[in-house]
Scaffold this motif. Sequence first.
Motif, short mmCIF file in Angstrom:
data_model
loop_
_atom_site.label_atom_id
_atom_site.label_comp_id
_atom_site.label_asym_id
_atom_site.label_seq_id
_atom_site.Cartn_x
_atom_site.Cartn_y
_atom_site.Cartn_z
N GLN A 50 107.36 79.18 77.72
CA GLN A 50 106.09 79.99 77.63
C GLN A 50 105.83 80.56 76.49
OE1 GLN A 50 106.42 83.02 81.11
NE2 GLN A 50 105.13 84.38 80.09
N ALA A 51 106.73 80.95 75.75
CA ALA A 51 106.30 81.49 74.14
C ALA A 51 105.83 80.44 73.45
CB ALA A 51 107.65 81.87 73.65
N LEU A 52 106.20 79.32 73.58
CA LEU A 52 105.58 78.13 72.79
C LEU A 52 104.05 78.10 73.16
CD1 LEU A 52 105.96 75.49 71.02
CD2 LEU A 52 106.26 74.52 73.32
N LEU A 53 104.00 78.06 74.55
CA LEU A 53 102.38 78.15 74.96
C LEU A 53 101.72 79.23 74.56
CD1 LEU A 53 103.08 76.57 78.36
CD2 LEU A 53 102.07 75.41 76.55
N THR A 54 102.06 80.40 74.36
CA THR A 54 101.58 81.76 74.22
C THR A 54 101.12 81.43 72.55
OG1 THR A 54 102.53 82.96 75.97
CG2 THR A 54 101.73 84.09 74.06
N THR A 55 102.06 81.28 71.92
CA THR A 55 102.11 80.94 70.46
C THR A 55 100.72 80.07 70.16
OG1 THR A 55 104.08 81.78 69.95
CG2 THR A 55 103.10 80.77 68.25
N PHE A 56 100.75 78.97 70.85
CA PHE A 56 99.75 77.87 70.64
C PHE A 56 98.31 78.52 71.09
CE2 PHE A 56 97.46 74.07 71.96
CZ PHE A 56 97.70 73.32 70.63
N ALA A 57 98.34 79.02 71.97
CA ALA A 57 96.99 79.70 72.37
C ALA A 57 96.41 80.89 71.59
CB ALA A 57 96.96 80.13 73.98
N ASP A 58 97.19 81.49 70.78
CA ASP A 58 97.08 82.74 70.09
C ASP A 58 96.03 82.52 69.03
OD1 ASP A 58 96.86 84.98 68.68
OD2 ASP A 58 99.18 85.38 68.46
N PRO A 59 94.65 82.87 69.18
CA PRO A 59 93.85 82.69 68.22
C PRO A 59 94.28 83.46 66.82
CG PRO A 59 92.94 84.44 69.79
CD PRO A 59 94.14 83.87 70.20
N ALA A 60 95.10 84.25 66.72
CA ALA A 60 95.30 84.79 65.36
C ALA A 60 96.24 83.97 64.71
CB ALA A 60 96.13 86.24 65.83
N LYS A 61 97.09 83.01 65.24
CA LYS A 61 97.94 82.14 64.58
C LYS A 61 97.01 81.30 63.67
CE LYS A 61 101.67 84.08 66.47
NZ LYS A 61 102.24 85.07 65.46
N GLY A 117 90.12 83.57 86.02
CA GLY A 117 91.18 83.35 87.18
C GLY A 117 92.24 82.52 86.47
N THR A 118 92.98 82.37 87.67
CA THR A 118 94.28 81.21 87.33
C THR A 118 94.22 79.91 87.74
OG1 THR A 118 95.43 83.56 87.58
CG2 THR A 118 96.82 81.29 87.84
N MET A 119 94.58 79.10 87.04
CA MET A 119 94.78 77.87 87.33
C MET A 119 96.17 77.36 87.58
SD MET A 119 93.43 74.38 85.32
CE MET A 119 91.84 75.22 84.76
N PRO A 120 96.69 77.09 88.77
CA PRO A 120 98.11 76.99 88.93
C PRO A 120 98.32 75.52 89.01
CG PRO A 120 97.08 77.17 91.13
CD PRO A 120 95.84 77.29 90.17
N ASP A 121 99.96 75.40 88.90
CA ASP A 121 100.50 74.02 88.75
C ASP A 121 99.69 73.03 87.51
OD1 ASP A 121 102.13 74.91 90.28
OD2 ASP A 121 101.19 74.14 92.45
N VAL A 122 99.44 73.39 86.55
CA VAL A 122 98.70 72.37 85.61
C VAL A 122 99.96 71.55 85.18
CG1 VAL A 122 97.73 72.16 83.37
CG2 VAL A 122 96.93 74.05 84.86
N PRO A 123 100.11 70.32 85.17
CA PRO A 123 101.24 69.57 84.64
C PRO A 123 101.23 69.70 83.15
CG PRO A 123 99.50 68.28 85.48
CD PRO A 123 99.05 69.61 85.74
N MET A 124 102.21 69.99 82.61
CA MET A 124 102.34 70.10 81.08
C MET A 124 103.77 69.32 80.71
SD MET A 124 100.29 71.68 78.80
CE MET A 124 99.51 72.97 79.90
N SER A 125 103.69 68.60 79.43
CA SER A 125 104.73 67.94 79.03
C SER A 125 105.08 68.60 77.60
CB SER A 125 104.37 66.29 79.00
OG SER A 125 103.43 66.22 78.14
N PHE A 126 106.67 68.52 77.36
CA PHE A 126 107.17 68.68 76.10
C PHE A 126 108.20 67.76 75.67
CE2 PHE A 126 105.96 72.46 78.85
CZ PHE A 126 105.41 73.02 78.04
N ALA A 138 99.91 65.01 74.70
CA ALA A 138 99.03 65.20 75.92
C ALA A 138 99.25 66.52 76.74
CB ALA A 138 99.66 64.44 77.02
N GLY A 139 100.20 67.69 76.48
CA GLY A 139 100.19 68.86 76.65
C GLY A 139 99.21 69.67 75.86
N ALA A 140 99.30 69.31 74.59
CA ALA A 140 98.31 69.97 73.79
C ALA A 140 96.86 69.52 73.90
CB ALA A 140 98.67 69.59 72.30
N CYS A 141 96.75 68.42 74.30
CA CYS A 141 95.27 68.00 74.54
C CYS A 141 94.75 68.71 76.02
CB CYS A 141 95.08 66.53 74.68
SG CYS A 141 95.03 65.69 73.01
N THR A 142 95.86 68.85 76.90
CA THR A 142 95.38 69.74 78.00
C THR A 142 94.76 71.06 77.76
OG1 THR A 142 96.95 68.49 79.29
CG2 THR A 142 96.27 70.65 80.43
#
Length: 153
Positions: A50-61, A117-126, A138-142
Motif C-alpha cells: 500500500q505504501a508503494l502504491l501511495t508513493t507511486f500515485a503521489d503527484p509531489a514525488k 468512488g472506489t474501484m474494488p478488487d483491481v488485480p495488481m502484480s508486484f 503491468a501493475g504500473a500500467c494499470t
Amino acid sequence: MAIAAAALAVTATLAGCGSDDKTSTDSKASSTVSSSAAAAAPAPSAEALQALLTTFADPAKPAADKAKLVVGGDKRLTNIETMNQGLANYQVSFAVGEIKTDGNKADAKVSVTSPHGTMPDVPMSFTYADGAWKLSDAGACTILGMARANCQP
C-alpha cells in the motif's frame, strides 16, 4: 527457485573442484549460503505494498523517483510525468488485500479510491527485485491507465 537451485549446483560443483585447503572450502560454503539467502524474497505485507502504491500515485514525488518503484520503470518516465500532472489536485488512495506470493512474484487485489468512488478488487502484480518489492510493469500500467497516462505496448 530454478535459478537459485542452478546457482547452488554450480557452486557445489566448483567447491568440489577446489583445493584440499579447509579454509578455501569453508569460504565457498558460506558464500553459497549467503547467495541463496539473498535470493529468497520476503513475503510482502499489505502495508508495504500500500505504501508503494501511495508513493507511486503521489503527484509531489518526482517521476525519476517513482520509476525506481517499478520493474523497468525508466521506460515509463513519460507516462509517470503525465500521471503526475493529471493527479496534481486529485486524491487517490489504495487498500491492499488478498496477497498471493510465488517466489519473487506477488499478486494482490487492490481497492482504489478516488473522488469518483472506489474501484474494488483491481488485480495488481508486484516483483521482488534489487532487494525490494516493486510494482510490475503491468501493475504500473494499470495505475497509469487510470490516470490517463496509458502505456504503449
